[in-house]
Design a protein around this motif. Structure first.
Motif, PDB file in Angstrom:
ATOM      1  N   GLU A  89       0.916  -1.551   0.295  1.00 41.65           N
ATOM      2  CA  GLU A  89       0.059  -0.017   0.711  1.00 41.65           C
ATOM      3  C   GLU A  89       0.770   1.176  -0.396  1.00 41.65           C
ATOM      4  N   LEU A  90       1.319   1.337  -1.102  1.00 40.56           N
ATOM      5  CA  LEU A  90       2.126   2.229  -1.587  1.00 40.56           C
ATOM      6  C   LEU A  90       2.389   4.112  -1.310  1.00 40.56           C
ATOM      7  N   ALA A  91       1.278   4.818  -1.100  1.00 35.81           N
ATOM      8  CA  ALA A  91       0.161   5.605  -0.985  1.00 35.81           C
ATOM      9  C   ALA A  91       0.298   5.924   0.589  1.00 35.81           C
ATOM     10  N   GLU A  92      -0.674   4.884   1.077  1.00 31.86           N
ATOM     11  CA  GLU A  92      -0.193   5.222   2.801  1.00 31.86           C
ATOM     12  C   GLU A  92       0.383   5.135   3.440  1.00 31.86           C
ATOM     13  N   ALA A  93       1.430   4.005   2.829  1.00 36.84           N
ATOM     14  CA  ALA A  93       2.938   3.998   3.537  1.00 36.84           C
ATOM     15  C   ALA A  93       3.204   5.607   3.526  1.00 36.84           C
ATOM     16  N   ARG A  94       3.263   6.296   2.158  1.00 35.81           N
ATOM     17  CA  ARG A  94       3.861   7.689   2.038  1.00 35.81           C
ATOM     18  C   ARG A  94       3.399   8.361   2.512  1.00 35.81           C
ATOM     19  N   ALA A  95       2.096   8.960   3.413  1.00 33.38           N
ATOM     20  CA  ALA A  95       1.065   9.386   3.640  1.00 33.38           C
ATOM     21  C   ALA A  95       1.836   9.338   5.726  1.00 33.38           C
ATOM     22  N   ALA A  96       1.903   8.092   5.777  1.00 38.86           N
ATOM     23  CA  ALA A  96       1.877   7.496   7.058  1.00 38.86           C
ATOM     24  C   ALA A  96       3.402   8.064   7.183  1.00 38.86           C
ATOM     25  N   PHE A  97       4.484   7.698   6.522  1.00 35.33           N
ATOM     26  CA  PHE A  97       5.635   8.640   6.109  1.00 35.33           C
ATOM     27  C   PHE A  97       5.444  10.704   6.975  1.00 35.33           C
ATOM     28  N   ASP A  98       5.024  10.535   5.762  1.00 36.35           N
ATOM     29  CA  ASP A  98       4.875  11.813   6.242  1.00 36.35           C
ATOM     30  C   ASP A  98       3.837  12.402   7.045  1.00 36.35           C
ATOM     31  N   ARG A  99       3.198  12.438   7.865  1.00 36.25           N
ATOM     32  CA  ARG A  99       2.795  12.980   8.862  1.00 36.25           C
ATOM     33  C   ARG A  99       3.145  12.156  10.269  1.00 36.25           C
ATOM     34  N   ALA A 100       4.873  11.308  10.248  1.00 36.24           N
ATOM     35  CA  ALA A 100       5.825  10.809  11.137  1.00 36.24           C
ATOM     36  C   ALA A 100       6.611  12.265  11.115  1.00 36.24           C
ATOM     37  N   LEU A 101       6.934  13.176   9.992  1.00 35.75           N
ATOM     38  CA  LEU A 101       7.920  13.935  10.066  1.00 35.75           C
ATOM     39  C   LEU A 101       6.719  15.305   9.874  1.00 35.75           C
ATOM     40  N   ALA A 102       5.657  15.336  10.311  1.00 29.67           N
ATOM     41  CA  ALA A 102       4.732  16.252  10.267  1.00 29.67           C
ATOM     42  C   ALA A 102       4.770  16.427  11.812  1.00 29.67           C
ATOM     43  N   LEU A 103       4.716  15.289  12.422  1.00 28.10           N
ATOM     44  CA  LEU A 103       4.758  14.890  14.206  1.00 28.10           C
ATOM     45  C   LEU A 103       5.473  15.873  14.397  1.00 28.10           C
ATOM     46  N   ASP A 104       7.341  15.325  13.282  1.00 30.42           N
ATOM     47  CA  ASP A 104       8.888  15.441  14.192  1.00 30.42           C
ATOM     48  C   ASP A 104       9.126  14.968  13.103  1.00 30.42           C
ATOM     49  N   PRO A 105       9.713  16.585  13.018  1.00 29.92           N
ATOM     50  CA  PRO A 105       9.984  16.712  11.607  1.00 29.92           C
ATOM     51  C   PRO A 105      11.928  16.710  11.541  1.00 29.92           C
ATOM     52  N   THR A 106      11.988  16.251  13.231  1.00 31.95           N
ATOM     53  CA  THR A 106      13.659  15.896  12.524  1.00 31.95           C
ATOM     54  C   THR A 106      14.039  14.404  12.741  1.00 31.95           C
TER      55      THR A 106
END
Length: 135
Positions: A89-106
């Protein structure tokens, strides 16, 4: 400095490309930091056990419950991205990784793991862009 960053980015790209499968970033000495970005609860522990056992569908189901909680951290979203990627599920995986970065940009693990996923999907340009974010 720019040359060093470019070499490091290329090294990450090569490492990601060379791996037969992709998985989460395991960095020695970083466990304390990682623990702070993850939820500690029975369902989260069960999700990580499912990941360790290679039960990616089970992990996705459990991790969706974890990230639905307001206490979910970048590590939880990163884990969901990994599990979703493993189930295709590539699109959903990408969205989850983006959410991780939104929570913590570092939080470098999310773009690194996205790079591994994209590399495994034969997307070197996308992988390189993700690896650059990890730097």
């Amino acid at each position: 400095k720019r040359g060093r960053m470019k070499r490091l980015g290329m090294l990450l790209l090569l490492v990601g490309t060379a791996l037969p499968g992709w998985g989460w970033a395991q960095v020695p000495g970083m466990q304390e930091e990682e623990t702070e970005s993850r939820t500690s609860a029975p369902v989260a522990d069960a999700a990580r056990s499912a990941m360790d056992a290679g039960d990616w569908q089970g992990a996705v189901k459990l991790l969706r419950q974890v990230v639905a909680q307001p206490t979910a951290g970048a590590g939880d979203w990163n884990d969901l991205g990994i599990a979703l990627g493993k189930t295709g599920e590539l699109a959903e995986a990408r969205a989850a990784f983006d959410r991780a970065l939104a929570l913590d940009p570092t939080y470098f693990r999310a773009p690194y793991n996205l790079g591994l996923l994209l590399s495994s999907r034969k997307d070197p340009a996308g992988a390189e862009a993700a690896y650059r974010k990890a730097l």
